[in-house]
Design a protein around this motif. Sequence first.
Motif, PDB file in Angstrom:
ATOM      1  N   GLY A   1      60.759 -18.751   6.544  1.00 38.76           N
ATOM      2  CA  GLY A   1      59.993 -17.525   6.801  1.00 38.76           C
ATOM      3  C   GLY A   1      58.733 -17.460   5.968  1.00 38.76           C
ATOM      4  N   THR A   2      58.880 -17.800   4.676  1.00 37.05           N
ATOM      5  CA  THR A   2      57.721 -17.779   3.773  1.00 37.05           C
ATOM      6  C   THR A   2      56.681 -18.813   4.198  1.00 37.05           C
ATOM      7  OG1 THR A   2      59.147 -17.116   1.927  1.00 37.05           O
ATOM      8  CG2 THR A   2      57.012 -18.047   1.363  1.00 37.05           C
ATOM      9  N   THR A   3      57.147 -19.996   4.567  1.00 37.14           N
ATOM     10  CA  THR A   3      56.245 -21.079   4.976  1.00 37.14           C
ATOM     11  C   THR A   3      55.521 -20.726   6.269  1.00 37.14           C
ATOM     12  OG1 THR A   3      57.712 -22.703   3.936  1.00 37.14           O
ATOM     13  CG2 THR A   3      56.110 -23.540   5.518  1.00 37.14           C
ATOM     14  N   GLN A   4      56.233 -20.108   7.195  1.00 38.30           N
ATOM     15  CA  GLN A   4      55.600 -19.714   8.454  1.00 38.30           C
ATOM     16  C   GLN A   4      54.507 -18.665   8.210  1.00 38.30           C
ATOM     17  OE1 GLN A   4      56.175 -21.174  11.609  1.00 38.30           O
ATOM     18  NE2 GLN A   4      54.226 -20.091  11.841  1.00 38.30           N
ATOM     19  N   LYS A   5      54.749 -17.759   7.264  1.00 39.35           N
ATOM     20  CA  LYS A   5      53.725 -16.751   6.918  1.00 39.35           C
ATOM     21  C   LYS A   5      52.495 -17.427   6.326  1.00 39.35           C
ATOM     22  CE  LYS A   5      56.851 -12.851   6.159  1.00 39.35           C
ATOM     23  NZ  LYS A   5      57.491 -11.963   5.165  1.00 39.35           N
ATOM     24  N   LEU A   6      52.738 -18.465   5.494  1.00 44.54           N
ATOM     25  CA  LEU A   6      51.631 -19.219   4.900  1.00 44.54           C
ATOM     26  C   LEU A   6      50.817 -19.911   5.988  1.00 44.54           C
ATOM     27  CD1 LEU A   6      50.146 -20.424   2.446  1.00 44.54           C
ATOM     28  CD2 LEU A   6      51.855 -22.229   2.413  1.00 44.54           C
ATOM     29  N   ILE A   7      51.512 -20.504   6.953  1.00 47.78           N
ATOM     30  CA  ILE A   7      50.831 -21.165   8.073  1.00 47.78           C
ATOM     31  C   ILE A   7      49.994 -20.163   8.855  1.00 47.78           C
ATOM     32  CG2 ILE A   7      51.203 -22.274  10.327  1.00 47.78           C
ATOM     33  CD1 ILE A   7      53.662 -23.649   9.072  1.00 47.78           C
ATOM     34  N   ASP A   8      50.594 -19.026   9.153  1.00 54.59           N
ATOM     35  CA  ASP A   8      49.888 -17.996   9.931  1.00 54.59           C
ATOM     36  C   ASP A   8      48.638 -17.508   9.207  1.00 54.59           C
ATOM     37  OD1 ASP A   8      51.897 -18.234  11.810  1.00 54.59           O
ATOM     38  OD2 ASP A   8      52.974 -16.426  11.192  1.00 54.59           O
ATOM     39  N   ALA A   9      48.794 -17.277   7.881  1.00 56.34           N
ATOM     40  CA  ALA A   9      47.650 -16.783   7.100  1.00 56.34           C
ATOM     41  C   ALA A   9      46.553 -17.841   7.009  1.00 56.34           C
ATOM     42  CB  ALA A   9      48.114 -16.392   5.695  1.00 56.34           C
ATOM     43  N   ALA A  10      46.939 -19.089   6.756  1.00 58.52           N
ATOM     44  CA  ALA A  10      45.945 -20.168   6.639  1.00 58.52           C
ATOM     45  C   ALA A  10      45.257 -20.413   7.970  1.00 58.52           C
ATOM     46  CB  ALA A  10      46.629 -21.451   6.149  1.00 58.52           C
ATOM     47  N   GLN A  11      46.013 -20.390   9.060  1.00 56.31           N
ATOM     48  CA  GLN A  11      45.426 -20.604  10.374  1.00 56.31           C
ATOM     49  C   GLN A  11      44.480 -19.459  10.749  1.00 56.31           C
ATOM     50  OE1 GLN A  11      45.852 -23.500  12.301  1.00 56.31           O
ATOM     51  NE2 GLN A  11      44.045 -22.551  13.237  1.00 56.31           N
ATOM     52  N   LYS A  12      44.859 -18.250  10.332  1.00 58.65           N
ATOM     53  CA  LYS A  12      43.993 -17.090  10.589  1.00 58.65           C
ATOM     54  C   LYS A  12      42.664 -17.265   9.860  1.00 58.65           C
ATOM     55  CE  LYS A  12      43.976 -12.027  10.290  1.00 58.65           C
ATOM     56  NZ  LYS A  12      44.731 -10.834   9.843  1.00 58.65           N
ATOM     57  N   ASN A  13      42.721 -17.763   8.617  1.00 55.28           N
ATOM     58  CA  ASN A  13      41.485 -18.029   7.862  1.00 55.28           C
ATOM     59  C   ASN A  13      40.639 -19.088   8.557  1.00 55.28           C
ATOM     60  OD1 ASN A  13      42.126 -16.210   5.844  1.00 55.28           O
ATOM     61  ND2 ASN A  13      43.019 -17.747   4.482  1.00 55.28           N
ATOM     62  N   VAL A  14      41.292 -20.170   8.999  1.00 54.20           N
ATOM     63  CA  VAL A  14      40.571 -21.242   9.690  1.00 54.20           C
ATOM     64  C   VAL A  14      39.860 -20.689  10.923  1.00 54.20           C
ATOM     65  CG1 VAL A  14      40.829 -23.361  11.047  1.00 54.20           C
ATOM     66  CG2 VAL A  14      42.048 -23.118   8.867  1.00 54.20           C
TER      67      VAL A  14
END
Length: 197
Positions: free
Chosen positions: A101-114
Amino acid sequence: MKKSSVISVAALVLATSISGISGANAAAKAGGACSPANAKTTISKVSFKCTYNPAATVKKLTWVSQPCLDANTSFKSASVLSASVASSYNGRISSATRLLGTTQKLIDAAQKNVDKWTADLAAYLAAHPTAKTAGTDSEKKNIATVEAGIERNKQRVIDAKANLDKLNSQIKAANEGLAKNQADIDSAKALVTKACI
C-alpha cells in the motif's frame, strides 16, 4: 490369629488380586470401556492405557494403545510449532501487504509529479521556445531543475514497481508456506486418527 492363618489369608487375597488382574486383562480389548483411569494392560503384545482416545468425539474411558498416545503427543508438539510457523507467515504477509500500500502511494505520487511537471515544462517551452537554448541562465537552470526532478521521479516509479514485484513474490511465497504448513499439520492429525482407530 495363628501365623499359618495369616499367611493363608494373605495368599488368598493375593490370589484373588492376581485373578482379578488376569480377568481384567483377558476382558480388555482395544477401544473397549475400561476403568479406572490410567490403568495399563497389554493386548496382543501392545501396551494400552485406560484413558480418553484423542481421536474420539465422545469422551469416555477406553483402552487406548501406546502408539496412539505417542502419536497424539507428537501431534501436540507439532501443533505448537505449526502455530508459531503460521504466525510468522501471517506476520510476513501482513507486513508485505502494508508495504504494498505504501509503495503504491509512492508510485502514484511520483507518477503524478512526472505527469504534472512534464506537462508544465511542455507548456512553458511552448510559450518560450528558445528558453532552453537561448534563455537566461536562470531560465536554463529552472528548466534543468524541472527536468532533473522529472527524471528522479521516473526512477522512483521504476524502483517502486520493482519493489512491488518483490513484495508480491514475498506474499506469494508466504501464502505457499502457510498452505504447506496447514497441509503438514492436517497430515499429522490424520496420522493420529489412523493410529488411534
